[in-house]
Design a protein around this motif. Structure first.
Motif, PDB file in Angstrom:
ATOM      1  N   MET A 119       0.827  -1.206   0.000  1.00 57.98           N
ATOM      2  CA  MET A 119       0.000   0.000   0.000  1.00 57.98           C
ATOM      3  C   MET A 119       0.855   1.246   0.000  1.00 57.98           C
ATOM      4  O   MET A 119       1.756   1.383   0.830  1.00 57.98           O
ATOM      5  CB  MET A 119      -0.912   0.017   1.219  1.00 57.98           C
ATOM      6  CG  MET A 119      -1.692   1.306   1.320  1.00 57.98           C
ATOM      7  SD  MET A 119      -3.128   1.150   2.358  1.00 57.98           S
ATOM      8  CE  MET A 119      -2.366   0.909   3.902  1.00 57.98           C
ATOM      9  N   TRP A 121       2.704   4.652  -2.436  1.00 61.94           N
ATOM     10  CA  TRP A 121       3.239   5.096  -3.725  1.00 61.94           C
ATOM     11  C   TRP A 121       4.478   4.306  -4.055  1.00 61.94           C
ATOM     12  O   TRP A 121       5.393   4.206  -3.250  1.00 61.94           O
ATOM     13  CB  TRP A 121       3.577   6.588  -3.662  1.00 61.94           C
ATOM     14  CG  TRP A 121       2.386   7.450  -3.444  1.00 61.94           C
ATOM     15  CD1 TRP A 121       1.803   7.738  -2.241  1.00 61.94           C
ATOM     16  CD2 TRP A 121       1.618   8.136  -4.432  1.00 61.94           C
ATOM     17  NE1 TRP A 121       0.721   8.550  -2.436  1.00 61.94           N
ATOM     18  CE2 TRP A 121       0.585   8.821  -3.759  1.00 61.94           C
ATOM     19  CE3 TRP A 121       1.695   8.236  -5.826  1.00 61.94           C
ATOM     20  CZ2 TRP A 121      -0.359   9.602  -4.431  1.00 61.94           C
ATOM     21  CZ3 TRP A 121       0.771   9.020  -6.494  1.00 61.94           C
ATOM     22  CH2 TRP A 121      -0.247   9.685  -5.800  1.00 61.94           C
ATOM     23  N   ASN A 122       4.514   3.751  -5.263  1.00 58.41           N
ATOM     24  CA  ASN A 122       5.699   3.010  -5.678  1.00 58.41           C
ATOM     25  C   ASN A 122       6.041   3.356  -7.128  1.00 58.41           C
ATOM     26  O   ASN A 122       5.181   3.739  -7.918  1.00 58.41           O
ATOM     27  CB  ASN A 122       5.478   1.503  -5.497  1.00 58.41           C
ATOM     28  CG  ASN A 122       6.792   0.749  -5.326  1.00 58.41           C
ATOM     29  OD1 ASN A 122       7.829   1.177  -5.816  1.00 58.41           O
ATOM     30  ND2 ASN A 122       6.740  -0.370  -4.629  1.00 58.41           N
ATOM     31  N   GLY A 139      11.223   6.747 -12.647  1.00 56.30           N
ATOM     32  CA  GLY A 139      11.056   7.320 -11.314  1.00 56.30           C
ATOM     33  C   GLY A 139       9.635   7.749 -11.006  1.00 56.30           C
ATOM     34  O   GLY A 139       9.328   8.112  -9.868  1.00 56.30           O
ATOM     35  N   SER A 141       5.882   7.655  -9.873  1.00 58.24           N
ATOM     36  CA  SER A 141       5.235   6.795  -8.884  1.00 58.24           C
ATOM     37  C   SER A 141       3.723   6.818  -9.002  1.00 58.24           C
ATOM     38  O   SER A 141       3.144   7.842  -9.386  1.00 58.24           O
ATOM     39  CB  SER A 141       5.588   7.268  -7.473  1.00 58.24           C
ATOM     40  OG  SER A 141       6.911   6.992  -7.192  1.00 58.24           O
ATOM     41  N   TYR A 143      -0.132   5.081  -7.089  1.00 56.42           N
ATOM     42  CA  TYR A 143      -0.674   4.623  -5.818  1.00 56.42           C
ATOM     43  C   TYR A 143      -1.223   3.194  -5.917  1.00 56.42           C
ATOM     44  O   TYR A 143      -2.059   2.911  -6.781  1.00 56.42           O
ATOM     45  CB  TYR A 143      -1.773   5.572  -5.341  1.00 56.42           C
ATOM     46  CG  TYR A 143      -2.239   5.261  -3.938  1.00 56.42           C
ATOM     47  CD1 TYR A 143      -1.442   5.591  -2.841  1.00 56.42           C
ATOM     48  CD2 TYR A 143      -3.452   4.630  -3.699  1.00 56.42           C
ATOM     49  CE1 TYR A 143      -1.850   5.295  -1.555  1.00 56.42           C
ATOM     50  CE2 TYR A 143      -3.864   4.338  -2.406  1.00 56.42           C
ATOM     51  CZ  TYR A 143      -3.052   4.675  -1.338  1.00 56.42           C
ATOM     52  OH  TYR A 143      -3.455   4.382  -0.063  1.00 56.42           O
ATOM     53  N   ASP A 163       8.754  -2.697  -8.125  1.00 53.60           N
ATOM     54  CA  ASP A 163       9.611  -3.459  -7.221  1.00 53.60           C
ATOM     55  C   ASP A 163       9.083  -3.379  -5.795  1.00 53.60           C
ATOM     56  O   ASP A 163       9.079  -2.311  -5.186  1.00 53.60           O
ATOM     57  CB  ASP A 163      11.042  -2.907  -7.298  1.00 53.60           C
ATOM     58  CG  ASP A 163      11.989  -3.644  -6.356  1.00 53.60           C
ATOM     59  OD1 ASP A 163      11.573  -4.654  -5.749  1.00 53.60           O
ATOM     60  OD2 ASP A 163      13.143  -3.193  -6.226  1.00 53.60           O
ATOM     61  N   TYR A 164       8.602  -4.506  -5.290  1.00 52.48           N
ATOM     62  CA  TYR A 164       8.233  -4.607  -3.872  1.00 52.48           C
ATOM     63  C   TYR A 164       8.623  -6.021  -3.441  1.00 52.48           C
ATOM     64  O   TYR A 164       7.881  -6.971  -3.664  1.00 52.48           O
ATOM     65  CB  TYR A 164       6.739  -4.358  -3.679  1.00 52.48           C
ATOM     66  CG  TYR A 164       6.306  -4.278  -2.226  1.00 52.48           C
ATOM     67  CD1 TYR A 164       6.821  -3.281  -1.385  1.00 52.48           C
ATOM     68  CD2 TYR A 164       5.389  -5.170  -1.689  1.00 52.48           C
ATOM     69  CE1 TYR A 164       6.424  -3.198  -0.060  1.00 52.48           C
ATOM     70  CE2 TYR A 164       4.980  -5.089  -0.368  1.00 52.48           C
ATOM     71  CZ  TYR A 164       5.501  -4.094   0.451  1.00 52.48           C
ATOM     72  OH  TYR A 164       5.098  -4.011   1.765  1.00 52.48           O
ATOM     73  N   LYS A 186      -6.223   7.665  -8.394  1.00 48.85           N
ATOM     74  CA  LYS A 186      -5.760   8.211  -7.113  1.00 48.85           C
ATOM     75  C   LYS A 186      -4.274   8.531  -7.162  1.00 48.85           C
ATOM     76  O   LYS A 186      -3.626   8.660  -6.137  1.00 48.85           O
ATOM     77  CB  LYS A 186      -6.028   7.198  -5.988  1.00 48.85           C
ATOM     78  CG  LYS A 186      -7.490   7.066  -5.618  1.00 48.85           C
ATOM     79  CD  LYS A 186      -7.961   8.259  -4.787  1.00 48.85           C
ATOM     80  CE  LYS A 186      -9.455   8.205  -4.572  1.00 48.85           C
ATOM     81  NZ  LYS A 186      -9.939   9.406  -3.849  1.00 48.85           N
ATOM     82  N   SER A 187      -3.711   8.595  -8.362  1.00 48.82           N
ATOM     83  CA  SER A 187      -2.271   8.766  -8.498  1.00 48.82           C
ATOM     84  C   SER A 187      -1.882  10.152  -9.005  1.00 48.82           C
ATOM     85  O   SER A 187      -0.898  10.307  -9.726  1.00 48.82           O
ATOM     86  CB  SER A 187      -1.693   7.690  -9.418  1.00 48.82           C
ATOM     87  OG  SER A 187      -1.777   6.416  -8.828  1.00 48.82           O
ATOM     88  N   GLY A 188      -2.658  11.160  -8.599  1.00 45.51           N
ATOM     89  CA  GLY A 188      -2.284  12.532  -8.923  1.00 45.51           C
ATOM     90  C   GLY A 188      -2.298  12.814 -10.418  1.00 45.51           C
ATOM     91  O   GLY A 188      -2.883  12.061 -11.206  1.00 45.51           O
ATOM     92  N   PRO A 189      -1.645  13.910 -10.829  1.00 50.10           N
ATOM     93  CA  PRO A 189      -1.652  14.315 -12.238  1.00 50.10           C
ATOM     94  C   PRO A 189      -1.125  13.233 -13.184  1.00 50.10           C
ATOM     95  O   PRO A 189      -1.648  13.076 -14.289  1.00 50.10           O
ATOM     96  CB  PRO A 189      -0.731  15.545 -12.253  1.00 50.10           C
ATOM     97  CG  PRO A 189      -0.795  16.086 -10.861  1.00 50.10           C
ATOM     98  CD  PRO A 189      -0.969  14.900  -9.973  1.00 50.10           C
ATOM     99  N   LEU A 192      -3.942  10.802 -13.757  1.00 48.55           N
ATOM    100  CA  LEU A 192      -4.982  11.381 -14.620  1.00 48.55           C
ATOM    101  C   LEU A 192      -4.553  11.312 -16.082  1.00 48.55           C
ATOM    102  O   LEU A 192      -5.366  11.050 -16.973  1.00 48.55           O
ATOM    103  CB  LEU A 192      -5.282  12.828 -14.217  1.00 48.55           C
ATOM    104  CG  LEU A 192      -5.905  13.027 -12.821  1.00 48.55           C
ATOM    105  CD1 LEU A 192      -6.138  14.516 -12.559  1.00 48.55           C
ATOM    106  CD2 LEU A 192      -7.215  12.263 -12.675  1.00 48.55           C
TER     107      LEU A 192
END
Lengths: 204, 258
Positions: A119, A121-122, A139, A141, A143, A163-164, A186-189, A192
């Protein structure tokens, strides 16, 4: 007009709000006829794979989605919608829609001490160019909230990884179907932009 | 790599932004919706809205705030304050929140956590706990006690035990708020945060006391927190989201770029 498939699986309204914000015409529908005829489909969802599949079947949405896929309608799956397009999910030992060969597996991190769900940001790494991910830079990221991850049988169906504990697929696709394990809405601009790219995407 | 999250907490009273200092004085400092929008654009990772409206018949104002926020910002946010039933939780989730934040009501009736987790999934349920440092005793072996009513009512419940219980009941995340540190800007309660993070397997969000980027670094490393809540250091413009993130990135932490 994008049809957001309603199968009682959570984040429909967040996807709708994101599309409204982008000025993209959309409707939420649980009607298989509407889904069949739709010019573009978003197949979102949070929750349990088995429960999701059961609702899809009860409403006749499973065959509607398969037909739409077969006739070339652009389809975007998100989260659960990225998992149940595979042949099988370990969550509830559930058969999926089988639009992409492969399975959805549970994270096993006992020895590494990593938390499940994954859970937050990756970083997402594009491994194969795709118009929906055209704007991504190294780079960037997104959600995530999930305990299961997609494992397509063929490497050619993987477009991005994350990578997790290890590298696993987070964007998969074939022909007119594309799907994301992360929540673009839900991952910002940057998220979108993914939705905007999908709205403009013409699969070849 | 998964990033450490920087989260800001906005206290909302009667639809207006307020900031509390040691839970006593609160003053209005603006409009929560435009503030949320500003932080979203500045690259914050997540937001928490805490409804501190005194009278329950004015709670509809908060639902209106939540739907306005949801239409404008596209990062996860949670809402807490005054949520006592699954129906209360359902209203804020339908209005567009990603998660609910339960606190006092869960201490008084722990089943609320299980009910909400069953209804919405563990990922949607955040257990917030207000913790006060006390002398260790047989009842409070860790020396950290759960309090409610803004710190006024000690509950005779050990914070470590409550954290474990919350996880067992189905909470997906914990907010650990130190009443001692809250509003002081002298740093998070590192020891408390670490002890709770080591006691559970769900993400822990440190809250209370953040005054400088260094404080965040300490709690995200020594404190073993997965995320840090910041309030006054951002609200009063002492630091920007970029400054905090640049500092933490410079110290080698995995942070989502702004």
């Amino acid at each position: 007009m994008i049809t957001i498939v309603d199968y009682n699986a959570g984040n429909l309204t967040s996807v709708k709000r994101a599309l409204e914000h982008l000025g993209i015409a959309n409707q939420i529908s649980a009607d298989p006829e509407v889904v069949r005829r739709s010019e573009r489909i978003i197949f979102p969802g949070v929750g349990h794979a088995r429960a999701a599949m059961e609702v899809l079947q009860t409403r006749g949405l499973d065959s509607a989605l398969k037909e739409a896929f077969g006739r070339g309608t652009p389809i975007l799956g998100i989260c659960i919608g990225c998992q149940i397009i595979l042949a099988h999910s370990e969550e509830g030992d559930t058969p999926g829609l089988n639009l992409i060969p492969g399975v959805c597996a549970h994270f096993q991190f006992q020895e590494k001490g990593l938390k499940v769900p994954h859970m937050g940001w990756n970083t997402v790494t594009v491994t194969q160019n795709h118009p929906v991910l055209a704007h991504l830079k190294p780079g960037d990221s997104f959600y995530f909230v999930h305990s299961y991850y997609p494992q397509p049988a063929e490497a050619s169906h993987v477009f991005a990884t994350c990578d997790y504990g290890f590298n696993f697929p987070v964007a998969i696709g074939v022909e007119n179907l594309f799907a994301l394990q992360f929540h673009a809405e839900k991952s910002g601009p940057l998220g979108l932009r993914v939705l905007e790219n999908f709205a403009r995407w013409t699969p070849c | 790599m998964l990033s450490k999250r920087i989260i800001s907490c906005l206290d909302v009273r009667d639809g207006k932004l307020a900031k509390s200092v040691r839970f006593v004085d609160t003053k209005d400092i603006g409009d929560p919706v435009s503030q949320a929008q500003k932080y979203y654009e500045a690259g914050l990772d997540e937001l928490v809205f805490y409804d501190i409206t005194a009278s329950s018949d004015r709670r509809d104002i908060m639902i209106e705030v939540v739907s306005q926020v949801a239409a404008q910002i596209f990062i996860p946010f949670s809402v807490g304050g005054g949520l006592r039933t699954v129906e209360d939780c359902s209203r804020v989730l339908l209005a567009g929140a990603e998660k609910v934040n339960v606190n006092s009501a869960a201490v008084q009736r722990p089943e609320l956590i299980a009910e909400a987790a069953r209804a919405f999934g563990a990922q949607a349920v955040v257990l917030s706990m207000d913790v006060l440092r006390v002398s260790p005793s047989p009842k409070i072996p860790s020396g950290y006690e759960i309090v409610i009513q803004g710190g006024r009512a000690p509950m005779g419940l050990d914070a470590i035990e409550w954290a474990r219980r919350g996880e067992d009941l189905g909470a997906g995340e914990l907010v650990v708020n130190s009443i001692d540190a809250d509003g002081t800007k002298e740093g998070y309660e590192i020891n408390l945060t670490r002890r709770i993070a080591e006691a559970v397997t769900i993400p822990v969000i440190a809250s209370g006391g953040g005054g400088t980027p260094e404080h965040l670094y300490e709690v995200l490393t020594d404190g073993k927190a997965d995320a840090a809540l910041v309030a006054s250091m951002l609200h009063y413009g002492e630091y920007t989201v970029s400054e905090i993130k640049a500092y933490l990135t410079g110290r080698g932490l995995e942070i989502r770029p702004v």
